[in-house]
Scaffold this active site. Structure first.
Site, PDB file in Angstrom:
ATOM      1  N   GLY A  91     -38.293 -17.178  15.199  1.00 11.03           N
ATOM      2  CA  GLY A  91     -37.247 -16.183  15.363  1.00 11.03           C
ATOM      3  C   GLY A  91     -37.164 -15.109  14.287  1.00 11.03           C
ATOM      4  O   GLY A  91     -38.174 -14.557  13.827  1.00 11.03           O
TER       5      GLY A  91
ATOM      6  N   GLY B 258     -36.303 -15.213  11.149  1.00 11.06           N
ATOM      7  CA  GLY B 258     -36.852 -15.539   9.831  1.00 11.06           C
ATOM      8  C   GLY B 258     -38.343 -15.290   9.742  1.00 11.06           C
ATOM      9  O   GLY B 258     -38.851 -14.818   8.721  1.00 11.06           O
TER      10      GLY B 258
ATOM     11  N   SER C 104     -22.958 -14.331  11.662  1.00 11.81           N
ATOM     12  CA  SER C 104     -22.941 -14.051  13.100  1.00 11.81           C
ATOM     13  C   SER C 104     -21.584 -13.470  13.446  1.00 11.81           C
ATOM     14  O   SER C 104     -20.576 -13.829  12.818  1.00 11.81           O
ATOM     15  CB  SER C 104     -23.148 -15.348  13.888  1.00 11.81           C
ATOM     16  OG  SER C 104     -22.819 -15.150  15.248  1.00 11.81           O
TER      17      SER C 104
ATOM     18  N   TYR D 292     -20.007 -23.946  15.168  1.00  5.18           N
ATOM     19  CA  TYR D 292     -20.896 -22.869  14.689  1.00  5.18           C
ATOM     20  C   TYR D 292     -20.051 -21.699  14.161  1.00  5.18           C
ATOM     21  O   TYR D 292     -20.316 -21.161  13.090  1.00  5.18           O
ATOM     22  CB  TYR D 292     -21.782 -22.414  15.851  1.00  5.18           C
ATOM     23  CG  TYR D 292     -22.759 -21.305  15.561  1.00  5.18           C
ATOM     24  CD1 TYR D 292     -23.934 -21.533  14.840  1.00  5.18           C
ATOM     25  CD2 TYR D 292     -22.543 -20.014  16.039  1.00  5.18           C
ATOM     26  CE1 TYR D 292     -24.851 -20.514  14.606  1.00  5.18           C
ATOM     27  CE2 TYR D 292     -23.453 -18.988  15.808  1.00  5.18           C
ATOM     28  CZ  TYR D 292     -24.606 -19.246  15.096  1.00  5.18           C
ATOM     29  OH  TYR D 292     -25.506 -18.227  14.867  1.00  5.18           O
TER      30      TYR D 292
HETATM   31  N1  NAP Z   1     -30.358 -15.529  17.775  1.00  2.00           N
HETATM   32  C1  NAP Z   1     -29.154 -14.979  17.771  1.00  2.00           C
HETATM   33  O1  NAP Z   1     -28.685 -14.411  18.783  1.00  2.00           O
HETATM   34  C2  NAP Z   1     -28.325 -15.020  16.524  1.00  2.00           C
HETATM   35  C3  NAP Z   1     -27.058 -14.383  16.528  1.00  2.00           C
HETATM   36  C4  NAP Z   1     -26.299 -14.424  15.384  1.00  2.00           C
HETATM   37  C5  NAP Z   1     -26.770 -15.061  14.250  1.00  2.00           C
HETATM   38  N2  NAP Z   1     -27.980 -15.679  14.270  1.00  2.00           N
HETATM   39  C6  NAP Z   1     -28.437 -16.348  13.054  1.00  2.00           C
HETATM   40  O2  NAP Z   1     -29.741 -15.898  12.740  1.00  2.00           O
HETATM   41  C7  NAP Z   1     -30.381 -16.879  11.919  1.00  2.00           C
HETATM   42  C8  NAP Z   1     -31.799 -17.105  12.421  1.00  2.00           C
HETATM   43  O3  NAP Z   1     -31.734 -17.744  13.685  1.00  2.00           O
HETATM   44  P1  NAP Z   1     -32.742 -17.443  14.880  1.00  2.00           P
HETATM   45  O4  NAP Z   1     -31.942 -16.830  15.966  1.00  2.00           O
HETATM   46  O5  NAP Z   1     -33.950 -16.755  14.386  1.00  2.00           O
HETATM   47  O6  NAP Z   1     -33.048 -18.944  15.378  1.00  2.00           O
HETATM   48  P2  NAP Z   1     -34.379 -19.825  15.360  1.00  2.00           P
HETATM   49  O7  NAP Z   1     -35.497 -19.120  16.034  1.00  2.00           O
HETATM   50  O8  NAP Z   1     -33.967 -21.150  15.895  1.00  2.00           O
HETATM   51  O9  NAP Z   1     -34.711 -19.966  13.815  1.00  2.00           O
HETATM   52  C9  NAP Z   1     -33.921 -20.791  13.003  1.00  2.00           C
HETATM   53  C10 NAP Z   1     -34.719 -21.202  11.802  1.00  2.00           C
HETATM   54  O10 NAP Z   1     -33.863 -22.068  11.018  1.00  2.00           O
HETATM   55  C11 NAP Z   1     -34.591 -23.232  10.704  1.00  2.00           C
HETATM   56  N3  NAP Z   1     -33.739 -24.394  10.517  1.00  2.00           N
HETATM   57  C12 NAP Z   1     -32.884 -24.974  11.392  1.00  2.00           C
HETATM   58  N4  NAP Z   1     -32.324 -26.057  10.858  1.00  2.00           N
HETATM   59  C13 NAP Z   1     -32.844 -26.177   9.607  1.00  2.00           C
HETATM   60  C14 NAP Z   1     -32.677 -27.104   8.554  1.00  2.00           C
HETATM   61  N5  NAP Z   1     -31.877 -28.177   8.662  1.00  2.00           N
HETATM   62  N6  NAP Z   1     -33.359 -26.913   7.402  1.00  2.00           N
HETATM   63  C15 NAP Z   1     -34.194 -25.856   7.264  1.00  2.00           C
HETATM   64  N7  NAP Z   1     -34.407 -24.951   8.226  1.00  2.00           N
HETATM   65  C16 NAP Z   1     -33.741 -25.122   9.383  1.00  2.00           C
HETATM   66  C17 NAP Z   1     -35.515 -23.442  11.890  1.00  2.00           C
HETATM   67  O11 NAP Z   1     -36.556 -24.304  11.488  1.00  2.00           O
HETATM   68  P3  NAP Z   1     -37.247 -25.393  12.459  1.00  2.00           P
HETATM   69  O12 NAP Z   1     -38.445 -24.706  13.037  1.00  2.00           O
HETATM   70  O13 NAP Z   1     -37.585 -26.488  11.517  1.00  2.00           O
HETATM   71  O14 NAP Z   1     -36.236 -25.780  13.498  1.00  2.00           O
HETATM   72  C18 NAP Z   1     -35.964 -22.022  12.153  1.00  2.00           C
HETATM   73  O15 NAP Z   1     -37.014 -21.654  11.301  1.00  2.00           O
HETATM   74  C19 NAP Z   1     -29.490 -18.130  11.972  1.00  2.00           C
HETATM   75  O16 NAP Z   1     -28.715 -18.204  10.802  1.00  2.00           O
HETATM   76  C20 NAP Z   1     -28.603 -17.857  13.171  1.00  2.00           C
HETATM   77  O17 NAP Z   1     -27.367 -18.544  13.083  1.00  2.00           O
HETATM   78  C21 NAP Z   1     -28.778 -15.666  15.379  1.00  2.00           C
END
Ligand code: NAP
Length: 280
Positions: free
Chosen positions: A14, A16, A139, A164
């Site tokens: 995602g 990151g 978020s 969340y």
């Molecule tokens: N997507 C959206 O619409 C959205 C909206 C608002 C905010 N956000 C925020 O954006 C950020 C990135 O999320 P994303 O949307 O890119 O989701 P994502 O694709 O699921 O990426 C999340 C990342 O966090 C890691 N992670 C999860 N649990 C963990 C743990 N216990 N220790 C270490 N790493 C961990 C995951 O690693 P693994 O591969 O090991 O699971 C993955 O690399 C998050 O903070 C999320 O809350 C996202």
């Protein structure tokens, strides 16, 4: 001059993943703090090839475990004398109630307590390297959050979105508190909403949320666009002295939820958080 050093959490997918690549392209030495090492190491090797930046490293870190976070900070400091940018990106949205190994509600542990502890443990490195930046991925869901710090584990019927939202509200509030505490330094702390982005954020494939997200995914931003605000807050020269702010997905500063403006509540959160993660 040596390259600026950045530590970013959750780069295996995602937002990151894109953020790590762009930071490497921008000349940062990138340290990726991840819990799944084989996946993170494969990504590191791919990024080194793609960006031609050999200074990309992996440090183990499970944000849901306070012990793992402590080890991550020790490990990082052992290998890196400086830290110019900390990006607390990792997060998760649960489909069902679960507790972390430390006995905390897993969403709160992963999205808030782990990153809070990591930031506190790395503050001395950031201050020693100033000017430096802390970027917390929050978020806009935080606006739905209610802080129930006496009972963060459960409040009535479990709702993934509710826990969340509480965790992300805590992220926003702690960012403001941190900025206040860093006011006499040139270390800034800001947080942001990346937009609604098609990623793996909902891990439980059986959850209703996952099904709903799949339906609307064509309307979502892709990860490239989802990383734009993080990169803006991390890199924009005009933000060098901007701290304690909340940015929306259009890279604009907006007011966070009214609760985040409550200084007494923020201070309460800060001391409860210190106790929860075992800091004096
Ligand atoms: N997507 C959206 O619409 C959205 C909206 C608002 C905010 N956000 C925020 O954006 C950020 C990135 O999320 P994303 O949307 O890119 O989701 P994502 O694709 O699921 O990426 C999340 C990342 O966090 C890691 N992670 C999860 N649990 C963990 C743990 N216990 N220790 C270490 N790493 C961990 C995951 O690693 P693994 O591969 O090991 O699971 C993955 O690399 C998050 O903070 C999320 O809350 C996202």
């Amino acid at each position: 001059m040596s390259a600026p050093v950045c530590l970013i959490t959750g780069t295996t997918s995602g937002i990151g993943r894109v953020t790590a690549r762009r930071l490497a392209e921008n000349g940062f030495e990138v340290v990726m703090a991840c819990r799944h090492l084989p996946r993170a190491e494969a990504l590191r090797d791919a990024l080194i090839k793609e960006t031609r930046n050999a200074k990309i490293h992996v440090v183990p870190c499970d944000l849901a475990s306070l012990e793992s976070v402590r080890e991550c900070a020790i490990n990082f400091k052992h290998n890196h004398p400086r830290l110019d940018l900390l990006v607390n990106n990792a997060g998760m949205l649960p489909g069902r109630p679960r507790l972390s190994d430390d006995g905390f509600e897993l969403t709160l542990a992963t999205n808030y307590l782990g990153p809070y502890l990591l930031t506190r443990l790395l503050l001395d490195s950031l201050v020693a390297s100033q000017p430096a930046r802390i970027v917390n991925v929050a978020s806009n869901t935080h606006t739905l959050g209610k802080l129930d710090l006496n009972r963060p584990q459960r409040s009535g019927i479990f709702s993934g979105m509710r826990v969340y939202a509480q965790a992300k509200l805590a992220v926003v509030m702690a960012t403001i508190s941190l900025a206040e505490r860093l006011a006499s330094t040139t270390v800034t702390a800001n947080c942001l909403h990346p937009g609604v982005v098609a990623t793996n954020i909902i891990p439980d494939s059986r959850s209703l949320l996952k099904a709903a997200a799949k339906l609307v995914s064509p309307l979502m931003l892709d990860a490239e666009r989802g990383a734009k605000t993080t990169l803006h807050v991390a890199l924009a020269a005009e933000l060098a002295n901007v701290s304690g702010k909340y940015f929306n997905q259009h890279q604009r500063i907006i007011e966070p939820a009214a609760l985040a403006g409550d200084r007494a509540l923020r201070e309460h959160l800060w001391s409860v958080s210190e106790r929860m993660v075992g800091l004096g």
